[in-house]
Design a protein around this motif. Sequence first.
Motif, PDB file in Angstrom:
ATOM      1  N   TYR A  83       0.814  -1.215   0.000  1.00  0.00           N
ATOM      2  CA  TYR A  83       0.000   0.000   0.000  1.00  0.00           C
ATOM      3  C   TYR A  83       0.849   1.268   0.000  1.00  0.00           C
ATOM      4  N   GLY A  84       1.895   1.293   0.775  1.00  0.00           N
ATOM      5  CA  GLY A  84       2.732   2.487   0.879  1.00  0.00           C
ATOM      6  C   GLY A  84       3.419   2.831  -0.427  1.00  0.00           C
ATOM      7  N   LEU A  85       3.997   1.824  -1.074  1.00  0.00           N
ATOM      8  CA  LEU A  85       4.685   2.051  -2.336  1.00  0.00           C
ATOM      9  C   LEU A  85       3.711   2.588  -3.380  1.00  0.00           C
ATOM     10  N   GLY A  86       2.517   2.016  -3.439  1.00  0.00           N
ATOM     11  CA  GLY A  86       1.508   2.486  -4.391  1.00  0.00           C
ATOM     12  C   GLY A  86       1.108   3.926  -4.126  1.00  0.00           C
ATOM     13  N   ALA A  87       0.893   4.258  -2.864  1.00  0.00           N
ATOM     14  CA  ALA A  87       0.476   5.625  -2.522  1.00  0.00           C
ATOM     15  C   ALA A  87       1.574   6.639  -2.846  1.00  0.00           C
ATOM     16  N   VAL A  88       2.816   6.296  -2.499  1.00  0.00           N
ATOM     17  CA  VAL A  88       3.931   7.219  -2.756  1.00  0.00           C
ATOM     18  C   VAL A  88       4.130   7.412  -4.258  1.00  0.00           C
ATOM     19  N   LEU A  89       4.119   6.326  -5.030  1.00  0.00           N
ATOM     20  CA  LEU A  89       4.340   6.445  -6.473  1.00  0.00           C
ATOM     21  C   LEU A  89       3.153   7.100  -7.182  1.00  0.00           C
ATOM     22  N   LEU A  90       1.940   6.932  -6.671  1.00  0.00           N
ATOM     23  CA  LEU A  90       0.782   7.635  -7.225  1.00  0.00           C
ATOM     24  C   LEU A  90       0.974   9.141  -7.092  1.00  0.00           C
ATOM     25  N   VAL A  91       1.317   9.598  -5.900  1.00  0.00           N
ATOM     26  CA  VAL A  91       1.489  11.034  -5.655  1.00  0.00           C
ATOM     27  C   VAL A  91       2.696  11.567  -6.430  1.00  0.00           C
ATOM     28  N   ALA A  92       3.807  10.828  -6.418  1.00  0.00           N
ATOM     29  CA  ALA A  92       4.999  11.271  -7.143  1.00  0.00           C
ATOM     30  C   ALA A  92       4.733  11.337  -8.642  1.00  0.00           C
ATOM     31  N   GLY A  93       4.051  10.331  -9.171  1.00  0.00           N
ATOM     32  CA  GLY A  93       3.721  10.335 -10.596  1.00  0.00           C
ATOM     33  C   GLY A  93       2.802  11.484 -10.959  1.00  0.00           C
ATOM     34  N   ALA A  94       1.812  11.736 -10.112  1.00  0.00           N
ATOM     35  CA  ALA A  94       0.887  12.846 -10.363  1.00  0.00           C
ATOM     36  C   ALA A  94       1.623  14.182 -10.327  1.00  0.00           C
ATOM     37  N   ALA A  95       2.545  14.325  -9.386  1.00  0.00           N
ATOM     38  CA  ALA A  95       3.319  15.573  -9.289  1.00  0.00           C
ATOM     39  C   ALA A  95       4.191  15.758 -10.533  1.00  0.00           C
ATOM     40  N   CYS A  96       4.867  14.693 -10.940  1.00  0.00           N
ATOM     41  CA  CYS A  96       5.717  14.774 -12.143  1.00  0.00           C
ATOM     42  C   CYS A  96       4.875  15.054 -13.383  1.00  0.00           C
ATOM     43  N   GLY A  97       3.718  14.403 -13.492  1.00  0.00           N
ATOM     44  CA  GLY A  97       2.831  14.648 -14.630  1.00  0.00           C
ATOM     45  C   GLY A  97       2.306  16.068 -14.649  1.00  0.00           C
ATOM     46  N   GLY A  98       2.013  16.608 -13.487  1.00  0.00           N
ATOM     47  CA  GLY A  98       1.526  17.983 -13.389  1.00  0.00           C
ATOM     48  C   GLY A  98       2.601  18.986 -13.777  1.00  0.00           C
TER      49      GLY A  98
END
Length: 158
Positions: A83-98
């Motif tokens: 769960y932690g890895l998914g949550a961190v990579l979701l937020v990091a990916g969204a930030a990079c995409g933004g």
Amino acid sequence: MMQAWGQVLQIEAGRVWLRVSDTGGGCGRCDEPGGCRSVQITQAFGLPKSEFALPTRLELKAGDRVVISTPDGAPLKAAMASYGLGAVLLVAGAACGGIAAANDLGVAAGGAAGLLLAFALNRLLARSRGWRAQLHMELAPQELASQAACLRPLQESR
């Protein structure tokens, strides 16, 4: 070491099917007045499975009582990877995409890419022998486990 007690249902092809009869849970005060009943969080998404299979080399037969042990911290490691890895990579990916696209579509695409990366990394972890070794469960006949528990205070006092 976390422990739970179970009963052998059947043995086939080097695997033993068990029914967990007592999960041990937290501090053990769940059902007492003032207990937090925190073990109920395990039932948030449905009833937990009480039957499962583990590999074994022990000579067991149906009806035997066993103690199932897992190292302290193993459930936390598994939860953080899942769960932690998914949550961190979701937020990091969204930030990079933004940052890259500067619009909502970029944020959504980046978040999806982060989740796909987390999925791939979790699949790799599941196949890793080193990772699985950290999360292993051990079986012992209940009689041996209770004898070891009786001897432990004597060994600690020396």
